[in-house]
Design an enzyme around this catalytic site. Structure first.
Site, PDB file in Angstrom:
ATOM      1  N   GLU A  31     -64.471  59.697  28.566  1.00 21.17           N
ATOM      2  CA  GLU A  31     -64.936  60.905  27.873  1.00 21.17           C
ATOM      3  C   GLU A  31     -65.566  60.592  26.514  1.00 21.17           C
ATOM      4  O   GLU A  31     -66.425  61.311  26.038  1.00 21.17           O
ATOM      5  CB  GLU A  31     -63.766  61.880  27.603  1.00 21.17           C
ATOM      6  CG  GLU A  31     -63.171  62.512  28.817  1.00 21.17           C
ATOM      7  CD  GLU A  31     -61.907  61.796  29.224  1.00 21.17           C
ATOM      8  OE1 GLU A  31     -62.009  60.609  29.653  1.00 21.17           O
ATOM      9  OE2 GLU A  31     -60.826  62.386  29.141  1.00 21.17           O
ATOM     10  N   ASN A  32     -65.069  59.542  25.862  1.00 21.81           N
ATOM     11  CA  ASN A  32     -65.571  59.237  24.528  1.00 21.81           C
ATOM     12  C   ASN A  32     -66.929  58.537  24.549  1.00 21.81           C
ATOM     13  O   ASN A  32     -67.376  58.036  23.517  1.00 21.81           O
ATOM     14  CB  ASN A  32     -64.549  58.405  23.744  1.00 21.81           C
ATOM     15  CG  ASN A  32     -64.109  57.176  24.485  1.00 21.81           C
ATOM     16  OD1 ASN A  32     -63.877  57.206  25.689  1.00 21.81           O
ATOM     17  ND2 ASN A  32     -63.987  56.080  23.782  1.00 21.81           N
TER      18      ASN A  32
END
Lengths: 246, 221
Positions: free
Chosen positions: B49-50
């Site tokens: 996600e990052n």
């Protein structure tokens, strides 16, 4: 040269942050994408009653005699420091942080003491609300949160057979971001996963301040690889030009 | 007490769902362990996600640790050819836009309709919602890995979740320490049972009525 966004110090960069300001802060976990020097300068500057918007506000500095929550980059501070100093009255975040005996994020301590308000937003909605502020999108429908407690009090609409929640832009006064290299126009490039929220926040606040590792001459950054166009950046504060820890 | 699968074995079973060419997102906890069991004949790309696609395994030495390369659980990852980086808005466009083929998440409760609760145990409490909600809404196929019961023996597979939902009707497959259960429009279907576990014993620890698959089999581990 008429365009030069480079300021002389981190102190100068944050000098006009006022009491009650809404602040976007880049970073994710221990990645080296947190504007540590700008945060330390803001502690020194002393603005209070701040609203801090970040994926994770952070763990601050470990209490004497306790170990850090996890391994962090050298010379690192995160938004938890501003919570520890009592400068933050509200945190808006997706990941408030771990809370376990002996290792409690300052956010939880202040929350339990009634000194801090916390608003949680799903991570993707947080990113999109910040992007909407930057992009001039007045509002948007998003499936995330429909049918959960996150739709409470919000307008919903079925689109393409699916429930959606109406979300509004998250507008801020200052964005404190971290990048790798910058030129005097404010064009930015990043390193690895230290990019995270930083390019999303650039341009999403009235004033965007970038802390960078290196300033390079105009023309050195390849136009094909510039991630954040300088139009989104108001001030650039360079690490090696400042006294360490300033 | 009958033996249940340990975390590593649950992760191994979850990894059997990896298909060649898939883009996969792994959540906190047991799902993360599934990355250690990619079959050699399959190419799987992991999404964090990052802002990373195609990262490699956790470093084996301190020299390899790079603060510019961490995965979504905040632990170090390693570079891999073909890897790329992007910002959070792009990352969640990939998730909500249904570009992630498979997501494996941990869970606190799953309902018979496939509702998932995995981020808070009470309304009004501060919880780490993170990216779980976006993933539950957006992943093309969602697997939840969790122990079949709580530490005190209460079922986690319920008629209705009592904890705040991550997303309604989002789970496709449930992998527990004693079973594999598919969520279908007709209800929950028991597909696999752990070695030595009988259908009746699994049903006794599950609140909703389980249908038993015609081809019910013992988990291959």
């Amino acid at each position: 040269m008429s365009i030069n966004k480079v300021v002389k110090s981190f102190d100068e960069a944050v000098a006009d942050i006022f009491d009650g300001a809404i602040i976007l802060m880049g970073g994710f976990g221990p990645a080296n994408g947190t504007p540590s020097n700008l945060l330390r300068a803001l502690v020194k500057q002393g603005a209070r009653n701040l609203t801090l918007v970040a994926n994770t506000p952070g763990y601050g500095r470990p209490a004497p005699g306790t170990r850090a929550f996890r391994k962090t980059p050298p010379d690192y501070d995160d938004g938890g420091l501003l919570i520890q100093t009592g400068q933050v009255s509200k945190a808006i975040c997706a990941f408030p942080g771990m809370s376990r005996p002996g290792m409690t994020a300052p956010l939880h301590e202040k929350l339990d003491a009634g000194e801090l308000e916390v608003e949680m937003i799903p991570q993707g909605t947080l990113a999109e609300r910040i992007r909407a502020a930057k992009a001039g999108v007045a509002a948007f429908f998003i499936p995330t949160g429909a049918g959960t407690i996150f739709e409470e009090g919000k307008e919903t609409r079925v689109i393409d057979g699916r429930n959606n929640v109406l979300e509004y832009p998250l507008k801020a006064d200052f964005a404190l971001i971290r990048a790798y290299k910058a030129d005097r126009y404010g064009n930015l490039v990043y390193q690895g996963t230290s990019r995270n929220f930083n390019p999303v926040m650039a341009g999403a606040a009235k004033v965007t301040i970038a802390e960078v590792d290196e300033l390079v001459p105009l023309g050195e950054l390849d136009p094909e690889v510039i991630v954040t166009p300088g139009i989104y950046v108001d001030r650039v504060a360079v690490r090696q030009n400042s006294v360490k820890g300033a | 007490m009958k033996e249940r699968l340990d975390e590593q074995t649950m992760a191994l079973r979850a990894s059997r769902e990896f298909k060649d060419g898939m883009i996969v997102n792994l959540g906190f906890g047991i799902p993360t362990l599934a990355a250690n069991f990619i079959p050699e004949d399959k190419e799987v790309i992991f999404h964090a996600e990052n802002g990373c696609l195609g990262y490699g395994p956790t470093p084996t030495s301190e020299e390899e640790e790079d603060f510019h390369l961490v995965n979504a659980t905040g632990t170090f990852a390693t570079p891999k050819p073909g890897m790329c980086f992007f910002d959070h808005a792009d990352s969640f466009s990939m998730i909500r836009g249904r570009h992630i083929d498979l997501c494996i998440l941990g869970g606190l409760q799953v309902s018979e309709k496939g509702d998932l609760a995995n981020w808070a145990t009470a309304v009004g409490r501060v919880g780490n919602i993170g990216g779980a909600m976006d993933l539950a809404f957006g992943a093309y196929h969602l697997i939840v890995v969790l122990t079949h019961t709580t530490k005190t023996g209460e079922p986690k597979i319920l008629k209705q979740c009592t904890y705040p939902l991550t997303a309604p009707r989002c789970v496709n497959l449930i992998i527990t320490d004693i079973s594999v259960i598919e969520v279908t429009p007709d209800g929950l279907v028991l597909k696999e049972r752990a070695p030595d576990w009988e259908v009746e014993e699994i049903q006794a620890l599950t609140e909703p009525k389980l249908k038993v698959a015609d081809d019910l089999k013992q988990m291959e581990l």
